[in-house]
Design a protein around this motif. Structure first.
Motif, PDB file in Angstrom:
ATOM      1  N   MET A   1      -4.457  -2.068  -9.672  1.00 54.14           N
ATOM      2  CA  MET A   1      -4.875  -1.831  -8.279  1.00 54.14           C
ATOM      3  C   MET A   1      -6.137  -2.636  -8.047  1.00 54.14           C
ATOM      4  O   MET A   1      -6.986  -2.751  -8.939  1.00 54.14           O
ATOM      5  CB  MET A   1      -5.131  -0.352  -8.029  1.00 54.14           C
TER       6      MET A   1
ATOM      7  N   LEU B   1      -7.169   8.656 -15.018  1.00 57.75           N
ATOM      8  CA  LEU B   1      -8.386   8.988 -15.772  1.00 57.75           C
ATOM      9  C   LEU B   1      -8.090  10.021 -16.856  1.00 57.75           C
ATOM     10  O   LEU B   1      -8.515   9.869 -18.003  1.00 57.75           O
ATOM     11  CB  LEU B   1      -9.463   9.541 -14.820  1.00 57.75           C
TER      12      LEU B   1
ATOM     13  N   VAL C   1      -9.159   3.837 -15.437  1.00 56.21           N
ATOM     14  CA  VAL C   1      -8.091   3.968 -14.438  1.00 56.21           C
ATOM     15  C   VAL C   1      -6.950   2.999 -14.762  1.00 56.21           C
ATOM     16  O   VAL C   1      -5.768   3.375 -14.747  1.00 56.21           O
ATOM     17  CB  VAL C   1      -8.657   3.721 -13.015  1.00 56.21           C
TER      18      VAL C   1
ATOM     19  N   GLY D   1      -8.715  -1.904  -6.273  1.00 57.64           N
ATOM     20  CA  GLY D   1      -9.912  -1.075  -6.226  1.00 57.64           C
ATOM     21  C   GLY D   1     -10.560  -0.815  -7.572  1.00 57.64           C
ATOM     22  O   GLY D   1     -11.722  -0.415  -7.630  1.00 57.64           O
ATOM     23  N   ALA D   2      -9.823  -1.037  -8.648  1.00 61.07           N
ATOM     24  CA  ALA D   2     -10.461  -0.878  -9.960  1.00 61.07           C
ATOM     25  C   ALA D   2     -11.376  -2.054 -10.256  1.00 61.07           C
ATOM     26  O   ALA D   2     -12.345  -1.918 -10.995  1.00 61.07           O
ATOM     27  CB  ALA D   2      -9.404  -0.733 -11.049  1.00 61.07           C
TER      28      ALA D   2
ATOM     29  N   PHE E   1       0.206   3.844  -2.822  1.00 61.28           N
ATOM     30  CA  PHE E   1      -1.158   4.321  -3.099  1.00 61.28           C
ATOM     31  C   PHE E   1      -1.193   5.846  -2.952  1.00 61.28           C
ATOM     32  O   PHE E   1      -0.631   6.407  -2.015  1.00 61.28           O
ATOM     33  CB  PHE E   1      -2.169   3.731  -2.106  1.00 61.28           C
ATOM     34  N   ASP E   2      -1.908   6.493  -3.843  1.00 62.15           N
ATOM     35  CA  ASP E   2      -2.034   7.954  -3.807  1.00 62.15           C
ATOM     36  C   ASP E   2      -3.266   8.314  -4.636  1.00 62.15           C
ATOM     37  O   ASP E   2      -3.309   8.029  -5.844  1.00 62.15           O
ATOM     38  CB  ASP E   2      -0.778   8.586  -4.410  1.00 62.15           C
ATOM     39  N   THR E   3      -4.281   8.900  -3.988  1.00 65.79           N
ATOM     40  CA  THR E   3      -5.536   9.141  -4.727  1.00 65.79           C
ATOM     41  C   THR E   3      -5.325  10.029  -5.960  1.00 65.79           C
ATOM     42  O   THR E   3      -6.078   9.929  -6.920  1.00 65.79           O
ATOM     43  CB  THR E   3      -6.615   9.781  -3.822  1.00 65.79           C
TER      44      THR E   3
ATOM     45  N   LEU F   1      -3.241   9.677  -8.142  1.00 68.04           N
ATOM     46  CA  LEU F   1      -2.979   8.798  -9.283  1.00 68.04           C
ATOM     47  C   LEU F   1      -4.261   8.434 -10.022  1.00 68.04           C
ATOM     48  O   LEU F   1      -4.262   8.315 -11.250  1.00 68.04           O
ATOM     49  CB  LEU F   1      -2.286   7.510  -8.811  1.00 68.04           C
ATOM     50  N   ILE F   2      -5.351   8.243  -9.276  1.00 72.27           N
ATOM     51  CA  ILE F   2      -6.616   7.873  -9.929  1.00 72.27           C
ATOM     52  C   ILE F   2      -7.041   8.968 -10.904  1.00 72.27           C
ATOM     53  O   ILE F   2      -7.397   8.697 -12.054  1.00 72.27           O
ATOM     54  CB  ILE F   2      -7.716   7.629  -8.870  1.00 72.27           C
ATOM     55  N   HIS F   3      -6.954  10.212 -10.444  1.00 78.47           N
ATOM     56  CA  HIS F   3      -7.300  11.338 -11.324  1.00 78.47           C
ATOM     57  C   HIS F   3      -6.349  11.411 -12.515  1.00 78.47           C
ATOM     58  O   HIS F   3      -6.769  11.638 -13.652  1.00 78.47           O
ATOM     59  CB  HIS F   3      -7.286  12.641 -10.516  1.00 78.47           C
TER      60      HIS F   3
ATOM     61  N   GLU G   1       0.800  -1.224   0.000  1.00 78.86           N
ATOM     62  CA  GLU G   1       0.000   0.000   0.000  1.00 78.86           C
ATOM     63  C   GLU G   1       0.840   1.286   0.000  1.00 78.86           C
ATOM     64  O   GLU G   1       0.288   2.380  -0.077  1.00 78.86           O
ATOM     65  CB  GLU G   1      -0.931  -0.003   1.231  1.00 78.86           C
TER      66      GLU G   1
END
Lengths: 440, 440
Positions: free
Chosen positions: A259, A56, A301, A261-262, A47-49, A51-53, A44
């Motif tokens: 990841m 996308l 993502v 979560g995807a 992980f860095d939110t 990155l999701i943006h 973990e």
């Protein structure tokens, strides 16, 4: 009030395979402060939110710039219902070419809600009537057994032994089943750093397994979540990469390399179906009635992560690969220090060449009640191997996962585990028994 | 080469229900320039990719500020494996309270990969053996029939007629099935603006249906994708809102009220199961072997939309509600102008009180070959009602969807459809025949 009993519901709900997962999750929730060698979760630390943006945006730009979509078309891809087989099939096949040397046509790919959905799609398709059977190399991932239960497909396990596969035993089982009028449709195997055993198949065994599948006419379901995480730089070819006869249905996961979560996985099913295109097209028909399509936002993502690294997940995962190598070394060294080969512990272990897991053999019954005591009294969690197989050897075996821990946690966890082992040795109260019923 | 035949695969793959969806998608792809009254898709005029980022940020802030998560915990929620039952259950139940007057406990909710997965989970759970049967009010959504096929559960349709449900016929069917030794486990119904009929149940019929379900001991599977889209401001209570006996399993969708691309739905299953918590807990066990959990990123997007509007999707969808009302009016007025009641067309239609669909009755066979000709020669697409029922009336009936069109497209599409009808009347070549086999 409307009520029911479990006995009035589908048989899978009374099956230990489905309870296994629940029990293991519950005990993890009950002891949040325990050091946990249990979960097969990716590290973990990266992980860095943001990155999701970023991912996308990258996919949006890819559609606009490389594929010439209008902004309205990009919106439609992300917001609206979409193609059942997925919208990132071309990026998935580029990744397979670059990282695995697998040449897959995009039309043979179905993007799925994690690899778990891919398993169910394949088993649902292959289970035509009561004769059909799934073979698994055991010990096996609980999820394949659970998916088979949902498809009402019996599972016959063939112990893989230290080499990860026992080809004569597998051939014998296939012939015995056929003689009984049953149809072994496919054999499930994790060729690289298997969950739970950590074992990888030798290149010779890989070729021999393909030959056996052709000779005995069954499919191979190759699940490959851990292949990239090799502890050295050698990576033997996947079964699919050397599958010249379209015997292999390749089950792909981005849970560890992208990841979790995807919840994006995929299946490559390039087998022709008389009157029905490819097996992938049949799987898509099932998917259209199961989940309609995989969220294009979730696909975007994963696509963004692929695009950020030239579609190479080997490149994308260099930091993670380093972590897992470091952790495996730390765990092996920590075990050797605490349980020396010439010592009295009676504890041994295998030496995987990568992945997330290794297996301990211990001189005591490693069952759920011991796990509960280990959590309560010693603050350390692990997974009883009996959750993955019915074999006798599994009763005194433990899966240790090292993927999500820091080196300090590994050391602390091993200290706690050593205290548990010492306590058992002192009290002599959990010796192997014959009366114990394995979970499955 | 490994090959198979469809006959060697699961029976669902040879079933017309699964081909229906494929055929309809293919013809839409083959005629991209046709005006399409076919897809039940939400309006696209408010799609904006920036919203996805905004919604994600809102959920991240919600976790940080309102729920006191650390940044690491927020990352873990979005990136890592998560709770099988979902991570937005509390927001879902707030929405149900605010918009529907449904009081649901978060533990009765399972967040699913679209409503389609919810349907499969429920049917997989309820199908214990060969006696079990699903009832549907017909005409019925293709997806429920497809999900039943995947669960090997026979479907018995009971024609709903103009009121949307025929309670004496339903009661008679239940009793007949029981007399035959079969078990009608549940009845699937869309009480509000049904797909495909556009019909809503009267408040009296809703109460009577609940009473019948209690008296005859079956569950009601209430699917409610269109309930918010009322053409007037009156919204009768959902079945779940007046379900005092836990008879209703509520199938929730965010595809029309959130966005289809998130692929997030849910099920409220508050029925106690002897020795197994709530039915929701049993559904979660199945889900753990089907898709593990719904992508938390996709859940976050829907959560963000909920949070942006105080958990009210009625508020969130005011612009869409206005569009659908405008379109329904435009379609009804356009039909009345082109096919006056005192004219020779022989074309009639119902007048839904909201939703996405209405049904035409026509004086000719409305089958797939006519649809193909309509697309090719007249540039207009629609859905033959025979895809949704085997009833005789459906052979000369057509579903028109008006959700995704502009007013200009509605006018143009109706002109084209009128030209098709005129051509048929002139040539007299598609009169009702008796030899035609309905699709299902």
């Amino acid at each position: 009030m409307a009520t029911a009993a479990v006995a009035d519901l589908h048989a899978s709900l009374a099956d230990p395979a489905l309870d296994s997962m629940n029990f293991l999750n519950e005990i993890a929730n009950d002891y949040p402060d325990a050091v946990s060698f249990a979960p097969g979760r990716p590290y973990e630390g990266f992980f860095d939110t943001a990155l999701i943006h970023d991912y996308l945006h990258r996919f949006e730009q890819h559609l606009l710039v490389e594929r010439g979509f209008t902004p309205e078309q990009v919106c439609r891809v992300l917001f609206q219902y979409g193609r059942t087989k997925g919208v990132i099939d071309d990026l998935v096949t580029r990744h397979l070419e670059i990282d695995e040397g697998i040449h897959a046509e995009p039309e043979s790919v179905v993007v799925t809600v994690g690899c778990q959905e891919a398993m169910f799609l394949v088993l649902r398709a292959l289970r035509a009537d009561d004769r059909d059977v799934l073979l698994t190399v055991t010990p096996a991932y609980v999820g394949i057994v659970g998916a088979a239960r949902l498809a009402d497909m019996p599972v016959v396990g063939v112990d893989g032994g230290p080499a990860g596969i026992d080809l004569p035993a597998l051939a014998g089982t296939v012939r015995r089943l056929r003689a009984e009028g049953r149809r072994p449709r496919a054999c499930y195997v994790v060729a690289d750093h298997s969950n739970p055993s950590g074992v990888s198949l030798s290149p010779a065994d890989r070729r021999a397994l393909l030959d056996l599948a052709a000779a005995e006419d069954f499919l191979i379901l190759e699940d490959n979540p851990y292949g990239l995480f090799s502890a050295d730089d050698e990576r033997p070819p996947t079964l699919k990469a050397i599958d010249s006869g379209r015997r292999v249905v390749y089950l792909g996961s981005f849970a560890k390399t992208g990841m979790p979560g995807a919840r994006v996985g995929y299946v490559v099913a390039d087998q022709p179906v008389a009157g029905g295109g490819l097996l992938a097209d049949q799987l898509a028909k099932i998917k259209s009635m199961l989940t309609v399509n995989t969220s294009p936002i979730a696909q975007a993502v994963i696509a963004g992560k692929l695009l950020a690294h030239g579609c190479s997940l080997v490149k994308a995962n260099q930091p993670e690969i380093a972590v897992y190598r470091r952790n495996l070394t730390r765990l092996l060294e920590g075990l050797a220090r605490r349980f020396p080969a010439d010592g009295p512990s009676g504890i041994g272990w295998n030496r995987p060449r990568g992945g997330f897991f290794l297996v301990l053999s211990v001189p005591f019954e490693a069952d759920d009640s011991l796990l509960e005591r280990s959590a309560r009294e010693f603050g350390v969690l692990w997974t009883p191997m009996r959750h993955f197989t019915t074999g006798a050897a599994a009763r005194c075996a433990i899966r240790l996962s090292f993927s999500v821990l820091t080196p300090e946690q590994i050391d602390e966890g091993l200290d706690r585990f050593a205290a548990l082992a010492a306590s058992i040795a002192r009290r002599g109260d959990v010796r192997p028994r014959d009366t114990d019923t394995p979970l499955r």
